[in-house]
Motif scaffolding. Structure first.
Motif, PDB file in Angstrom:
ATOM      1  N   ILE A  85     -25.762 -20.242 -12.661  1.00  0.00           N
ATOM      2  CA  ILE A  85     -25.825 -19.212 -13.809  1.00  0.00           C
ATOM      3  C   ILE A  85     -26.943 -19.520 -14.769  1.00  0.00           C
ATOM      4  CG2 ILE A  85     -24.630 -18.340 -16.094  1.00  0.00           C
ATOM      5  CD1 ILE A  85     -21.909 -19.293 -14.900  1.00  0.00           C
ATOM      6  N   MET A  86     -27.876 -18.588 -14.646  1.00  0.00           N
ATOM      7  CA  MET A  86     -29.172 -18.908 -15.264  1.00  0.00           C
ATOM      8  C   MET A  86     -29.035 -18.616 -16.735  1.00  0.00           C
ATOM      9  SD  MET A  86     -31.340 -19.424 -12.676  1.00  0.00           S
ATOM     10  CE  MET A  86     -32.893 -18.999 -12.902  1.00  0.00           C
ATOM     11  N   SER A  87     -29.576 -19.633 -17.566  1.00  0.00           N
ATOM     12  CA  SER A  87     -29.463 -19.484 -18.969  1.00  0.00           C
ATOM     13  C   SER A  87     -30.787 -19.488 -19.511  1.00  0.00           C
ATOM     14  CB  SER A  87     -28.664 -20.699 -19.725  1.00  0.00           C
ATOM     15  OG  SER A  87     -29.493 -21.890 -19.316  1.00  0.00           O
ATOM     16  N   THR A  88     -31.259 -19.224 -20.700  1.00  0.00           N
ATOM     17  CA  THR A  88     -32.457 -19.089 -21.333  1.00  0.00           C
ATOM     18  C   THR A  88     -33.173 -20.441 -21.029  1.00  0.00           C
ATOM     19  OG1 THR A  88     -31.959 -17.531 -23.055  1.00  0.00           O
ATOM     20  CG2 THR A  88     -33.911 -18.858 -23.507  1.00  0.00           C
ATOM     21  N   GLY A  89     -34.342 -20.424 -20.601  1.00  0.00           N
ATOM     22  CA  GLY A  89     -35.129 -21.704 -20.493  1.00  0.00           C
ATOM     23  C   GLY A  89     -36.241 -21.368 -19.617  1.00  0.00           C
ATOM     24  N   ARG A  90     -36.844 -22.356 -19.210  1.00  0.00           N
ATOM     25  CA  ARG A  90     -38.218 -22.532 -18.020  1.00  0.00           C
ATOM     26  C   ARG A  90     -37.640 -23.026 -16.888  1.00  0.00           C
ATOM     27  NH1 ARG A  90     -42.836 -20.868 -18.256  1.00  0.00           N
ATOM     28  NH2 ARG A  90     -44.579 -22.007 -17.210  1.00  0.00           N
ATOM     29  N   TYR A  91     -37.801 -22.397 -15.705  1.00  0.00           N
ATOM     30  CA  TYR A  91     -37.538 -22.773 -14.331  1.00  0.00           C
ATOM     31  C   TYR A  91     -38.696 -22.951 -13.566  1.00  0.00           C
ATOM     32  CZ  TYR A  91     -32.976 -21.661 -15.840  1.00  0.00           C
ATOM     33  OH  TYR A  91     -31.644 -21.618 -16.385  1.00  0.00           O
ATOM     34  N   GLU A  92     -38.503 -23.535 -12.358  1.00  0.00           N
ATOM     35  CA  GLU A  92     -39.619 -23.810 -11.334  1.00  0.00           C
ATOM     36  C   GLU A  92     -38.809 -23.297 -10.116  1.00  0.00           C
ATOM     37  OE1 GLU A  92     -42.975 -26.617 -11.395  1.00  0.00           O
ATOM     38  OE2 GLU A  92     -41.072 -27.606 -10.051  1.00  0.00           O
ATOM     39  N   ILE A  93     -39.617 -22.681  -9.103  1.00  0.00           N
ATOM     40  CA  ILE A  93     -39.271 -22.436  -7.743  1.00  0.00           C
ATOM     41  C   ILE A  93     -40.108 -23.065  -6.938  1.00  0.00           C
ATOM     42  CG2 ILE A  93     -38.095 -20.266  -8.291  1.00  0.00           C
ATOM     43  CD1 ILE A  93     -41.108 -20.038  -6.067  1.00  0.00           C
ATOM     44  N   THR A  94     -39.711 -23.669  -5.681  1.00  0.00           N
ATOM     45  CA  THR A  94     -40.404 -24.313  -4.704  1.00  0.00           C
ATOM     46  C   THR A  94     -39.867 -23.911  -3.542  1.00  0.00           C
ATOM     47  OG1 THR A  94     -40.485 -26.430  -6.290  1.00  0.00           O
ATOM     48  CG2 THR A  94     -40.928 -26.660  -3.849  1.00  0.00           C
ATOM     49  N   ALA A  95     -40.832 -23.244  -2.625  1.00  0.00           N
ATOM     50  CA  ALA A  95     -40.431 -22.944  -1.436  1.00  0.00           C
ATOM     51  C   ALA A  95     -41.456 -23.590  -0.364  1.00  0.00           C
ATOM     52  CB  ALA A  95     -40.857 -21.486  -1.561  1.00  0.00           C
ATOM     53  N   LEU A  96     -40.855 -24.211   0.800  1.00  0.00           N
ATOM     54  CA  LEU A  96     -41.375 -25.177   1.506  1.00  0.00           C
ATOM     55  C   LEU A  96     -41.205 -24.699   3.123  1.00  0.00           C
ATOM     56  CD1 LEU A  96     -39.825 -28.538   0.397  1.00  0.00           C
ATOM     57  CD2 LEU A  96     -42.066 -27.548  -0.117  1.00  0.00           C
ATOM     58  N   GLY A  97     -42.260 -24.783   3.894  1.00  0.00           N
ATOM     59  CA  GLY A  97     -42.126 -24.387   5.142  1.00  0.00           C
ATOM     60  C   GLY A  97     -43.215 -25.176   6.113  1.00  0.00           C
ATOM     61  N   GLY A  98     -42.576 -26.249   6.749  1.00  0.00           N
ATOM     62  CA  GLY A  98     -43.578 -27.078   7.596  1.00  0.00           C
ATOM     63  C   GLY A  98     -44.373 -27.864   6.429  1.00  0.00           C
ATOM     64  N   GLU A  99     -45.850 -27.854   6.625  1.00  0.00           N
ATOM     65  CA  GLU A  99     -46.719 -28.482   5.599  1.00  0.00           C
ATOM     66  C   GLU A  99     -47.059 -27.323   4.296  1.00  0.00           C
ATOM     67  OE1 GLU A  99     -49.841 -30.352   7.694  1.00  0.00           O
ATOM     68  OE2 GLU A  99     -48.399 -31.231   8.803  1.00  0.00           O
ATOM     69  N   TYR A 100     -46.334 -26.343   4.622  1.00  0.00           N
ATOM     70  CA  TYR A 100     -46.690 -25.293   3.425  1.00  0.00           C
ATOM     71  C   TYR A 100     -45.686 -25.620   2.193  1.00  0.00           C
ATOM     72  CZ  TYR A 100     -46.967 -20.648   0.979  1.00  0.00           C
ATOM     73  OH  TYR A 100     -46.976 -19.651   0.304  1.00  0.00           O
ATOM     74  N   ALA A 101     -46.425 -25.299   1.119  1.00  0.00           N
ATOM     75  CA  ALA A 101     -45.661 -25.605  -0.151  1.00  0.00           C
ATOM     76  C   ALA A 101     -46.095 -24.432  -1.272  1.00  0.00           C
ATOM     77  CB  ALA A 101     -45.422 -26.891  -0.563  1.00  0.00           C
ATOM     78  N   ILE A 102     -45.206 -24.002  -1.917  1.00  0.00           N
ATOM     79  CA  ILE A 102     -45.583 -23.179  -3.123  1.00  0.00           C
ATOM     80  C   ILE A 102     -44.536 -23.607  -4.421  1.00  0.00           C
ATOM     81  CG2 ILE A 102     -44.455 -21.206  -2.487  1.00  0.00           C
ATOM     82  CD1 ILE A 102     -46.951 -19.426  -3.564  1.00  0.00           C
ATOM     83  N   ARG A 103     -45.343 -23.703  -5.459  1.00  0.00           N
ATOM     84  CA  ARG A 103     -44.596 -23.789  -6.698  1.00  0.00           C
ATOM     85  C   ARG A 103     -44.975 -22.977  -7.607  1.00  0.00           C
ATOM     86  NH1 ARG A 103     -44.023 -30.072  -7.325  1.00  0.00           N
ATOM     87  NH2 ARG A 103     -42.178 -29.859  -5.833  1.00  0.00           N
ATOM     88  N   GLN A 104     -43.854 -22.350  -8.499  1.00  0.00           N
ATOM     89  CA  GLN A 104     -44.178 -21.502  -9.613  1.00  0.00           C
ATOM     90  C   GLN A 104     -43.397 -21.606 -10.731  1.00  0.00           C
ATOM     91  OE1 GLN A 104     -46.855 -19.311  -9.921  1.00  0.00           O
ATOM     92  NE2 GLN A 104     -45.884 -18.949 -11.903  1.00  0.00           N
ATOM     93  N   SER A 105     -43.620 -21.626 -11.864  1.00  0.00           N
ATOM     94  CA  SER A 105     -42.763 -21.784 -12.777  1.00  0.00           C
ATOM     95  C   SER A 105     -42.643 -20.311 -13.593  1.00  0.00           C
ATOM     96  CB  SER A 105     -43.565 -22.487 -14.004  1.00  0.00           C
ATOM     97  OG  SER A 105     -43.601 -23.888 -13.736  1.00  0.00           O
ATOM     98  N   PHE A 106     -41.696 -20.060 -14.305  1.00  0.00           N
ATOM     99  CA  PHE A 106     -41.131 -18.760 -14.911  1.00  0.00           C
ATOM    100  C   PHE A 106     -40.201 -18.984 -15.814  1.00  0.00           C
ATOM    101  CE2 PHE A 106     -37.991 -19.240 -11.730  1.00  0.00           C
ATOM    102  CZ  PHE A 106     -36.838 -18.747 -11.986  1.00  0.00           C
ATOM    103  N   ASP A 107     -40.128 -17.946 -16.948  1.00  0.00           N
ATOM    104  CA  ASP A 107     -38.999 -18.156 -17.919  1.00  0.00           C
ATOM    105  C   ASP A 107     -37.937 -17.355 -17.939  1.00  0.00           C
ATOM    106  OD1 ASP A 107     -42.009 -18.560 -19.833  1.00  0.00           O
ATOM    107  OD2 ASP A 107     -40.543 -20.201 -19.599  1.00  0.00           O
ATOM    108  N   VAL A 108     -36.660 -17.638 -18.412  1.00  0.00           N
ATOM    109  CA  VAL A 108     -35.461 -16.667 -18.509  1.00  0.00           C
ATOM    110  C   VAL A 108     -35.342 -16.581 -19.810  1.00  0.00           C
ATOM    111  CG1 VAL A 108     -33.428 -16.199 -17.843  1.00  0.00           C
ATOM    112  CG2 VAL A 108     -34.680 -17.168 -16.091  1.00  0.00           C
ATOM    113  N   ASN A 109     -35.285 -15.233 -20.290  1.00  0.00           N
ATOM    114  CA  ASN A 109     -34.785 -15.027 -21.844  1.00  0.00           C
ATOM    115  C   ASN A 109     -33.661 -14.115 -21.733  1.00  0.00           C
ATOM    116  OD1 ASN A 109     -37.219 -16.593 -23.141  1.00  0.00           O
ATOM    117  ND2 ASN A 109     -38.354 -14.783 -21.973  1.00  0.00           N
ATOM    118  N   ASN A 110     -32.777 -14.455 -22.527  1.00  0.00           N
ATOM    119  CA  ASN A 110     -31.590 -13.572 -22.611  1.00  0.00           C
ATOM    120  C   ASN A 110     -31.913 -12.578 -23.427  1.00  0.00           C
ATOM    121  OD1 ASN A 110     -30.111 -15.165 -20.814  1.00  0.00           O
ATOM    122  ND2 ASN A 110     -28.857 -16.366 -22.317  1.00  0.00           N
TER     123      ASN A 110
END
Length: 110
Positions: A85-110
């Motif tokens: 259950i996402m609440s208000t705050g700052r989050y980060e996603i991380t996606a991995l595939g082999g040696e590939y990685a991507i990381r991105q932050s985002f905010d959720v506001n109610n």
């Protein structure tokens, strides 16, 4: 509420569309030959980030996707932990595939 965030990171981009705290979509623009094998979401706190949701591609699966809805386990993947259950705050996603990685932050506001 809607927010779209895009950023380059390790050879790709992530676009995050926050429709509401329960409806968040992530699209990953990655090199064509890369398959995402794990995807996670962490909530960023004042002292540390806490992993709140994670999926892994099943070993026998050959599925190769680049779009996720946070909290929904895609076919060919398995989830770890309880549905989030996402609440208000700052989050980060991380996606991995082999040696590939991507990381991105985002905010959720109610």
């Amino acid at each position: 509420m809607s927010a779209i965030i895009a950023a380059c990171n390790m050879g790709g981009e992530a676009t995050i569309k926050v429709v509401s705290p329960s409806e968040i979509y992530v699209s990953i623009d990655k090199p064509e030959h890369i398959c995402i094998t794990s995807f996670s979401v962490s909530k960023i706190g004042p002292d540390r980030a806490v992993n709140v949701w994670q999926v892994f591609r099943n070993t026998e699966s050959k599925v190769c996707i680049d779009q996720f809805q946070i909290g929904k386990v895609p076919g060919g993947f398995r989830g770890v932990g309880e549905p989030i259950i996402m609440s208000t705050g700052r989050y980060e996603i991380t996606a991995l595939g082999g040696e590939y990685a991507i990381r991105q932050s985002f905010d959720v506001n109610n």
